[in-house]
Design a protein around this motif. Structure first.
Motif, PDB file in Angstrom:
ATOM      1  N   HIS A  10      -0.764 -12.611  -1.295  1.00 21.54           N
ATOM      2  CA  HIS A  10       0.107 -12.308  -0.667  1.00 21.54           C
ATOM      3  C   HIS A  10       1.065 -13.186   0.303  1.00 21.54           C
ATOM      4  N   HIS A  11       2.438 -13.446   0.159  1.00 23.14           N
ATOM      5  CA  HIS A  11       2.843 -13.980   1.148  1.00 23.14           C
ATOM      6  C   HIS A  11       2.282 -13.686   2.730  1.00 23.14           C
ATOM      7  N   ARG A  13       4.081 -13.665   6.168  1.00 27.73           N
ATOM      8  CA  ARG A  13       5.242 -13.891   6.847  1.00 27.73           C
ATOM      9  C   ARG A  13       5.881 -15.388   7.266  1.00 27.73           C
ATOM     10  N   TYR A  14       7.090 -15.019   7.281  1.00 29.63           N
ATOM     11  CA  TYR A  14       7.924 -16.847   7.409  1.00 29.63           C
ATOM     12  C   TYR A  14       7.810 -16.732   9.189  1.00 29.63           C
ATOM     13  N   ASP A  96      10.563 -10.790  -4.277  1.00 32.59           N
ATOM     14  CA  ASP A  96      10.219  -9.666  -2.831  1.00 32.59           C
ATOM     15  C   ASP A  96       9.858  -9.861  -1.146  1.00 32.59           C
ATOM     16  N   ARG A  97      10.439 -10.413  -1.208  1.00 34.89           N
ATOM     17  CA  ARG A  97      10.528 -10.557   0.477  1.00 34.89           C
ATOM     18  C   ARG A  97      11.938 -10.667   1.297  1.00 34.89           C
ATOM     19  N   TRP A  98      12.837 -10.144   0.235  1.00 39.48           N
ATOM     20  CA  TRP A  98      14.239 -10.363   1.100  1.00 39.48           C
ATOM     21  C   TRP A  98      14.800  -8.421   0.488  1.00 39.48           C
ATOM     22  N   PRO A 176      11.004  -6.081   3.410  1.00 39.04           N
ATOM     23  CA  PRO A 176      11.109  -7.390   3.551  1.00 39.04           C
ATOM     24  C   PRO A 176      11.134  -8.137   5.466  1.00 39.04           C
ATOM     25  N   GLU A 177      11.483  -9.524   4.700  1.00 41.53           N
ATOM     26  CA  GLU A 177      11.426 -10.113   6.558  1.00 41.53           C
ATOM     27  C   GLU A 177      13.006 -10.355   6.357  1.00 41.53           C
TER      28      GLU A 177
ATOM     29  N   SER B  27       1.782  -6.274  -0.619  1.00 46.70           N
ATOM     30  CA  SER B  27       1.161  -7.161  -1.733  1.00 46.70           C
ATOM     31  C   SER B  27      -0.534  -7.474  -1.919  1.00 46.70           C
TER      32      SER B  27
END
Lengths: 300, 369
Positions: A10-11, A13-14, A96-98, A176-177, B27
């Protein structure tokens, strides 16, 4: 990396300052240049309003950022990843983050609202069990302010405002972020528009979103935008808070914020602020005075 | 950063403690989703202090476990608390898919609906035909309102641009009939009757019938799809409000184009089929090309031509009517356009074939056998 780790990778968070960076963007359609050498940075955690006259390329700017429109020159980086260098449908780990809310909602008309929300979940996370996916879809729909019954309805059975909320539910499906909203309050009645503004603000605060918001709605700008970017002369001519923008000496900005509608929105905002302090005796008079002033202005 | 969502069950003060660790995000949750759901036994606490990252899905999961086991949530970060607060009262049992009946009542219901739809469909087409006649009548009294440009445009689309494909198709059909006919007739030593076969069957039946099927597929579907899309984008409503009757502006030019073009296309198709037959006659049977054509004149009675030409405009009317009627019935979503287009083509071809059978009997009774 083992296979299993890969499957559930997974990503984080920015954590940087600018989730969206646009540099030197140029968009041309035949003879017409929409953007030329346009720069814009969106700060993490803010609601950035984007305004501009018709045809100044607000939607084109959004489409460039989300990779639907390949610009003639310049670079667009989202979460520090270049959108331009990627192929239109290539997976670069930002989709997948927006979440994107298109103007008309752009709901898939053959699916129910709940199924619409499930589409991105199925696409990106097929490992999630049906049960959990249904639960996620349901609470996202409720979170967007729709009644429970809306989950199993088809888009054609919804009103315009409900379609927007359903579109928002789908945009929020993957937590999303970054949230893109294209004229979310256009075509809504003032009550619906105000409610949508409140919802945007609340969601931004609870979910920690960064919001890129195209709008014509002056009330939206005053109420919920942290900063406003003004598009004119093929560039972003200013990015600042609304009060600071109003001090700028640019004809379009003056016309926009200090025109009759701009002033009305401002008065409404001031009245709201004052009403919050209604118990103070002095405020009541001020409200009356302002009310009278604005109604006499309307008559004139 | 990559990490896995994990959980651990241990005894603590006041009962079992479920400690969640790692990222609890949309995720990463797939890894533990099933396991967490199937946890048995009493859990008194759900400890979130080991959760590195959380989103609404993770918070939902924590909420879900806590409610099911009647546990309390502890160690939630500020963000987790905010999310948990936002999800309060978001429980719902609403079905995601549109409600569906069980099979034993769904099938009969669908069957009944088909029957009723067939009935309303027939009524619908008849009333559409009625309003078409009324509109034509009012147009005849005000001929200045007639849209010549639209008619010419539609005639081009229905007729002229269909010439190559219909020509090729008919030519090939002529070849097939002549070749197969010759093989069979040779058994009686009657190869020369191939000329009668090709001439009569194409002018009487196949030329017009195949053309009707082709036009239904090309133009009937185009009518339905175009009018259906216009209906969806509210263009038809916009016309009405401006005072333009869609019947006059959209329907009449299309149906007229189909009615006028069908006999021409049908005749053209018959000619091409005869030419195809003549080519085969020349190559296989040794009947010279020009002899074949001049024999056609002698063996085919003129009324065969009339039979074909009388049927053609009727078929055109049916195709145009079905296309426009189904197009204007579209409402709701884009899927409907597809459904209605299919219905337009299928019902047009079906009606054409049924009517063709009636015509066959009718003309034979007239003595035009």
């Amino acid at each position: 990396m083992s296979e299993e780790e890969n499957a559930f990778h997974h990503h984080a968070r920015y954590r940087g300052d600018y989730p969206i960076v646009v540099e030197g963007l140029t968009n041309r359609f035949g003879e017409i240049t929409v953007h030329e050498d346009l720069d814009l940075k969106v700060q993490r955690g803010e609601i950035l309003g984007v305004v501009g006259g018709s045809g100044t390329g607000k939607s084109v700017l959004m489409r460039s950022i989300i990779g639907l429109q390949t610009p003639n020159a310049g670079d667009v980086r989202v979460f520090d990843k270049s959108i331009i260098e990627a192929e239109p449908d290539e997976e670069i780990g930002v989709r997948d983050r927006w979440g994107v809310l298109f103007q008309g909602g752009a709901l898939f008309s053959t699916l129910t609202v709940g199924e619409n929300v499930e589409v991105p979940l199925k696409q990106f996370y097929p490992e999630i069990s049906d049960e959990l996916r249904h639960e996620i879809a349901r609470y996202k729909v409720l979170l967007s302010g729709l009644p429970e019954e809306a989950v199993s309805k088809y888009p054609s059975e919804l009103s315009g405002g409900m379609k927007k909320r359903a579109g928002l539910a789908r945009a929020l499906a993957l937590d999303p972020e970054l949230l893109f909203l294209d004229e979310p309050t256009a075509g809504l009645d003032p009550i619906g528009a105000a409610a949508f503004d409140r919802l945007t603000r609340e969601l931004k605060e609870t979910l920690g979103l960064t919001v890129f918001l195209i709008t014509h709605d002056l009330d939206t700008l005053h109420e919920i935008c942290d900063r406003v970017a003004v598009l004119a002369d093929r560039k972003v001519i200013a990015v600042d808070t609304v009060p600071n923008l109003m001090d700028l000496d640019h004809p379009w900005i003056q016309e926009y914020f200090n025109g009759p509608r701009g002033r009305a929105a401002l008065t409404a905002q001031a009245l709201d602020e004052l009403r919050k302090h209604m118990d103070l005796p002095i405020a009541e008079h001020a409200v009356k005075a302002l009310d009278n002033a604005s109604s006499s202005k309307d008559k004139a | 950063m990559t990490g896995l969502a994990e959980y651990e069950l241990h005894e603590g003060e006041g009962g079992a403690v479920l400690a969640l660790t790692g990222p609890y995000l949309v995720s990463s949750i797939g890894a533990v989703d099933e396991d967490l759901r199937s946890l048995e036994g009493d859990i008194a606490q759900v400890d979130l202090s080991g959760v590195s990252e959380i989103d609404t899905v993770g918070a939902w999961m924590a909420c879900h476990i806590a409610t099911r086991h009647n546990a309390t949530i502890t160690g939630a970060s500020e963000r987790a608390q905010r999310l948990l607060g936002a999800l309060e009262g978001m429980d719902s049992e609403e079905q995601i898919a549109a409600p569906r009946l069980p099979v034993w009542s769904r099938v009969p219901e669908a069957m009944g609906e088909k029957v009723f739809n067939a009935r309303t469909g027939v009524y619908g087409v008849l009333s559409f035909l009625g309003s078409l006649i009324l509109a034509t009548w009012s147009l005849l009294r005000n001929p200045r309102r007639f849209r010549m440009v639209a008619l010419v445009r539609q005639a081009e689309l229905v007729g002229v641009s269909a010439l190559p494909i219909i020509g090729l198709m008919s030519f090939l059909i002529g070849i097939v009939i002549a070749q197969q006919g010759a093989v069979q007739l040779a058994q009686f030593g009657a190869e020369t009757l191939t000329i009668n076969l090709v001439g009569r069957i194409t002018l009487r039946e196949l030329g017009v019938l195949m053309t009707a099927i082709m036009v239904a597929g090309r133009s009937g579907s185009a009518f339905a799809a175009q009018l259906g899309t216009m209906k969806l984008t509210e263009e038809v409503d916009a016309m009405r409000t401006i005072g333009i009757a869609p019947m006059e502006a959209l329907v009449i030019p299309r149906i007229m184009a189909a009615v006028l073009m069908m006999p021409l296309l049908g005749f053209y198709a018959s000619c091409m089929a005869i030419i195809g037959g003549a080519v085969i006659g020349d190559v296989i049977l040794g009947i010279p090309f020009w002899t074949f054509l001049s024999r056609i004149q002698e063996v085919v009675p003129t009324y065969d031509l009339w039979v074909g030409l009388i049927k053609a405009p009727v078929f055109g009317l049916i195709i145009g009517l079905a296309g426009c009627y189904h197009g204007l019935q579209v409402r709701g979503n884009s899927e409907e356009v597809g459904i209605r287009t299919t219905m337009a083509v299928v019902s047009a071809i079906f009606a054409v074939i049924v009517l063709d059978a009636f015509f066959a009997v009718f003309f034979t009774e007239l003595g035009w056998g």
